[in-house]
Design a protein around this motif. Structure first.
Motif, PDB file in Angstrom:
ATOM      1  N   VAL A  96       1.104  -0.925  -0.440  1.00  0.00           N
ATOM      2  CA  VAL A  96       0.414   0.182   0.640  1.00  0.00           C
ATOM      3  C   VAL A  96       0.624   1.754  -0.114  1.00  0.00           C
ATOM      4  O   VAL A  96       0.981   2.457  -0.982  1.00  0.00           O
ATOM      5  CB  VAL A  96      -1.012   0.296   1.283  1.00  0.00           C
ATOM      6  CG1 VAL A  96      -1.415   1.269   1.023  1.00  0.00           C
ATOM      7  CG2 VAL A  96      -1.910  -1.553   1.036  1.00  0.00           C
ATOM      8  N   GLY A  97       2.061   1.068   1.503  1.00  0.00           N
ATOM      9  CA  GLY A  97       2.933   2.556   1.287  1.00  0.00           C
ATOM     10  C   GLY A  97       3.534   2.679  -0.445  1.00  0.00           C
ATOM     11  O   GLY A  97       3.742   3.712  -0.860  1.00  0.00           O
ATOM     12  N   TRP A  98       4.407   1.223  -1.225  1.00  0.00           N
ATOM     13  CA  TRP A  98       4.809   1.870  -2.327  1.00  0.00           C
ATOM     14  C   TRP A  98       3.758   2.554  -3.238  1.00  0.00           C
ATOM     15  O   TRP A  98       4.176   3.180  -3.945  1.00  0.00           O
ATOM     16  CB  TRP A  98       4.962  -0.012  -2.890  1.00  0.00           C
ATOM     17  CG  TRP A  98       5.465   0.762  -4.414  1.00  0.00           C
ATOM     18  CD1 TRP A  98       7.247   1.140  -4.148  1.00  0.00           C
ATOM     19  CD2 TRP A  98       5.417   0.365  -5.124  1.00  0.00           C
ATOM     20  NE1 TRP A  98       7.064   0.757  -5.821  1.00  0.00           N
ATOM     21  CE2 TRP A  98       5.463   0.228  -6.166  1.00  0.00           C
ATOM     22  CE3 TRP A  98       3.564  -0.149  -5.908  1.00  0.00           C
ATOM     23  CZ2 TRP A  98       5.223   0.191  -8.265  1.00  0.00           C
ATOM     24  CZ3 TRP A  98       3.548   0.094  -7.119  1.00  0.00           C
ATOM     25  CH2 TRP A  98       3.981   0.103  -8.300  1.00  0.00           C
ATOM     26  N   TRP A  99       2.452   1.604  -3.062  1.00  0.00           N
ATOM     27  CA  TRP A  99       1.373   2.389  -3.950  1.00  0.00           C
ATOM     28  C   TRP A  99       1.579   3.728  -3.880  1.00  0.00           C
ATOM     29  O   TRP A  99       1.267   4.593  -5.087  1.00  0.00           O
ATOM     30  CB  TRP A  99      -0.025   1.476  -4.073  1.00  0.00           C
ATOM     31  CG  TRP A  99      -1.413   2.188  -5.336  1.00  0.00           C
ATOM     32  CD1 TRP A  99      -1.614   3.220  -4.909  1.00  0.00           C
ATOM     33  CD2 TRP A  99      -1.304   1.686  -6.143  1.00  0.00           C
ATOM     34  NE1 TRP A  99      -2.461   3.497  -6.048  1.00  0.00           N
ATOM     35  CE2 TRP A  99      -2.141   2.648  -6.277  1.00  0.00           C
ATOM     36  CE3 TRP A  99      -0.994   1.027  -7.144  1.00  0.00           C
ATOM     37  CZ2 TRP A  99      -3.111   2.789  -7.680  1.00  0.00           C
ATOM     38  CZ3 TRP A  99      -1.588   1.167  -8.855  1.00  0.00           C
ATOM     39  CH2 TRP A  99      -2.414   1.678  -9.186  1.00  0.00           C
ATOM     40  N   ARG A 100       1.013   4.547  -2.429  1.00  0.00           N
ATOM     41  CA  ARG A 100       0.569   5.440  -2.478  1.00  0.00           C
ATOM     42  C   ARG A 100       1.757   6.334  -3.020  1.00  0.00           C
ATOM     43  O   ARG A 100       1.360   7.613  -3.417  1.00  0.00           O
ATOM     44  CB  ARG A 100       0.469   5.730  -1.371  1.00  0.00           C
ATOM     45  CG  ARG A 100      -0.053   7.094  -0.174  1.00  0.00           C
ATOM     46  CD  ARG A 100       1.267   7.970   0.269  1.00  0.00           C
ATOM     47  NE  ARG A 100       1.024   9.167  -0.094  1.00  0.00           N
ATOM     48  CZ  ARG A 100       0.192   9.356   1.509  1.00  0.00           C
ATOM     49  NH1 ARG A 100      -0.302   8.406   2.482  1.00  0.00           N
ATOM     50  NH2 ARG A 100       0.152  10.711   1.986  1.00  0.00           N
ATOM     51  N   ALA A 374       6.682   3.652   2.351  1.00  0.00           N
ATOM     52  CA  ALA A 374       6.715   2.533   1.881  1.00  0.00           C
ATOM     53  C   ALA A 374       8.047   1.710   3.028  1.00  0.00           C
ATOM     54  O   ALA A 374       8.003   0.923   3.257  1.00  0.00           O
ATOM     55  CB  ALA A 374       7.474   2.086   0.553  1.00  0.00           C
ATOM     56  N   ASN A 375       8.575   3.146   2.902  1.00  0.00           N
ATOM     57  CA  ASN A 375       9.858   2.827   4.021  1.00  0.00           C
ATOM     58  C   ASN A 375       9.001   2.490   5.321  1.00  0.00           C
ATOM     59  O   ASN A 375       9.902   1.820   6.517  1.00  0.00           O
ATOM     60  CB  ASN A 375      10.869   3.706   4.013  1.00  0.00           C
ATOM     61  CG  ASN A 375      10.902   4.316   3.047  1.00  0.00           C
ATOM     62  OD1 ASN A 375      11.989   3.273   2.139  1.00  0.00           O
ATOM     63  ND2 ASN A 375      12.230   5.532   2.721  1.00  0.00           N
ATOM     64  N   TYR A 376       8.486   3.448   6.138  1.00  0.00           N
ATOM     65  CA  TYR A 376       7.705   3.234   7.238  1.00  0.00           C
ATOM     66  C   TYR A 376       6.915   1.712   7.171  1.00  0.00           C
ATOM     67  O   TYR A 376       7.665   0.952   8.437  1.00  0.00           O
ATOM     68  CB  TYR A 376       7.024   4.357   7.343  1.00  0.00           C
ATOM     69  CG  TYR A 376       6.629   4.035   8.817  1.00  0.00           C
ATOM     70  CD1 TYR A 376       7.778   3.532  10.851  1.00  0.00           C
ATOM     71  CD2 TYR A 376       4.856   4.321   9.599  1.00  0.00           C
ATOM     72  CE1 TYR A 376       6.655   3.852  11.394  1.00  0.00           C
ATOM     73  CE2 TYR A 376       4.101   3.912  10.808  1.00  0.00           C
ATOM     74  CZ  TYR A 376       4.704   4.037  11.379  1.00  0.00           C
ATOM     75  OH  TYR A 376       4.831   3.587  12.741  1.00  0.00           O
ATOM     76  N   ALA A 377       6.054   1.150   6.232  1.00  0.00           N
ATOM     77  CA  ALA A 377       5.609   0.054   6.091  1.00  0.00           C
ATOM     78  C   ALA A 377       6.418  -0.750   6.200  1.00  0.00           C
ATOM     79  O   ALA A 377       6.403  -1.769   7.086  1.00  0.00           O
ATOM     80  CB  ALA A 377       4.750   0.078   4.923  1.00  0.00           C
TER      81      ALA A 377
END
Length: 443
Positions: A96-100, A374-377
């Protein structure tokens, strides 16, 4: 959403004083030039979405009884439902983080409205336990979407107030359940809970939809300007692969597991612990009631404080105090000192909960804002292992070494995380030239 700035904006007019003596960077004005309205409205939207998804984690204990009675199954069999929630909520956040980061928050937030709202609504029609497993897992993905979008909206738009704004969002996730609990508790019967689930599902879906139409990401020029501003703490945007090659990430990952394991154990088992230590029912109930209040306050207040002090030092002190608080919980429970026991629960929770404010802030400090979702995810995935300790491992440990020792182990994990924070340092600046890339676009 335009018009005059809200009072917070008038107070803030956030500026960062450049260490080189140049002109202050007015992030509030720059954001308003792009948005056409105050950036604080993005935080309002994020807080709204976070508040309405909180029942998944914090109201479960109030609805599992009626669900078990309706399905005619023993209550312990529902324990796996919450385990699945933690796994899917934390595990979904990296994709989800990468997509966002690549496409912006709007589309994925609208998907979250369908998943989180729809799954809660359909719980009212579940007729077997496997349906509960599926629905709560699907809803957990929606919760994970909202969580990563909300937290990283604060990270991306508020480089000058990361701790405060992430604290507001995570406080809503902890404290938003207080708006639902009275309604749920008043209708927690087999006959009434179906209407409760349907009503909450509709509320969840509508609120997330509203938030999704407000939320957006900064333009590419925003990230380029941040790289030139020495006050934001990072001079490059790390890809997730580059971040994984730094020792700082793995130390923080171990810290995250330790602190979340201690805190999730406290959250899941404080009532059972109090009963096992022969404290009265009122004390057990009060200990559970104080958890979301203390957690929400800790995320907000210590998040704000971390903007004003060295964040590494804030983490060291905070996690150490969480560990000491857990030790105090055990000792005062053994002594039967009710007031001191409750105060210790408040202290442990107050200093555990800010991990969800401090970690996303320091990830942005060290690795940049453009890929913060993405990094924090990746770091947040440590909650899965923390959940395993706080649930299954702690439950097993209780049968082997007893309640007191199990809670002391949790306290030791938090204390070790606090001591480890002293070792943290920003990644070496000379190694960041290979980490930068084309800044991500907006939705």
């Amino acid at each position: 959403m335009g018009g005059d700035d809200p009072p917070e904006e008038a107070v803030e007019r956030a500026t960062a004083v450049r260490p080189d003596g140049g002109e202050p960077v007015d992030y509030a004005a720059r954001a308003k030039d792009h948005l056409g309205f105050s950036r604080w409205w993005l935080i309002v939207a994020a807080v709204l979405a976070m508040a309405v998804i909180s029942p998944y984690q914090y109201v479960w204990s109030s609805i599992e009884g009626p669900l078990a009675n309706d399905l005619g199954i023993p209550l312990p069999q529902l324990g796996f439902v919450f385990t699945l929630f933690v796994i899917f909520q934390a595990g979904s956040q990296f994709p989800v983080g990468w997509w966002r980061d690549e496409h912006g928050p709007r589309a994925v937030t609208l998907v979250a409205a369908v998943l989180a709202g729809g799954a809660y609504y359909l719980l009212a029609y579940a007729t077997s336990i496997w349906q509960l497993y599926v629905l709560y897992s699907v809803g957990a993905i929606g919760v994970g979407i909202v969580y990563t979008v909300a937290v990283n909206t604060a990270i991306k738009w508020f480089p000058d107030r990361r701790g405060l704004t992430t604290g507001l969002g995570t406080m809503a996730f902890a404290g938003g359940a207080a708006l639902f609990v009275p309604f749920v508790r008043a209708n927690a019967t087999v006959e009434a809970y179906g209407d409760v689930l349907r009503a909450m599902g509709v509320i969840i879906a509508i609120a997330i939809l509203v938030a999704g139409f407000v939320l957006r990401d900064p333009p590419e020029s925003w990230y380029r300007a941040l790289e030139d501003d020495e006050t934001t703490g990072s001079d490059a945007d790390y890809t997730s692969g580059a971040m994984l090659r730094t020792w700082q990430f793995w130390l923080m990952y171990a810290m995250f597991i330790g602190v979340s394991g201690a805190g999730l154990m406290l959250t899941a088992k404080i009532v059972s612990f109090a009963q096992a230590m022969e404290l009265d029912a009122v004390t057990a109930t009060l200990s559970a009631t104080l958890l979301p209040i203390a957690g929400g306050a800790g995320r907000l207040l210590l998040g704000e404080l971390s903007d004003r002090v060295n964040r590494r030092v804030a983490m060291a002190v905070t996690f150490s105090l969480c560990g000491l608080g857990l030790f105090a919980v055990v000792e005062f429970a053994r002594a039967g000192t009710t007031l001191a026991f409750l105060l210790s629960v408040v202290v442990a929770t107050f200093f555990w909960s800010p991990q969800y404010t401090l970690f996303p802030s320091i990830v942005a400090d060290y690795y940049g804002e453009a890929r913060s979702s993405a990094n924090y995810a990746l770091l947040y995935s440590g909650k899965m292992w923390g959940g395993v300790f706080g649930g299954a491992v702690a439950g097993w440990a209780v049968t082997v070494v007893g309640w007191s020792t199990t809670f002391r182990i949790g306290g030791a994990l938090a204390l070790c995380a606090g001591l480890a924070a002293v070792l943290l340092r920003p990644p070496a600046r000379e190694s960041t030239s290979s980490t930068t890339g084309t800044p991500v676009g907006q939705d």
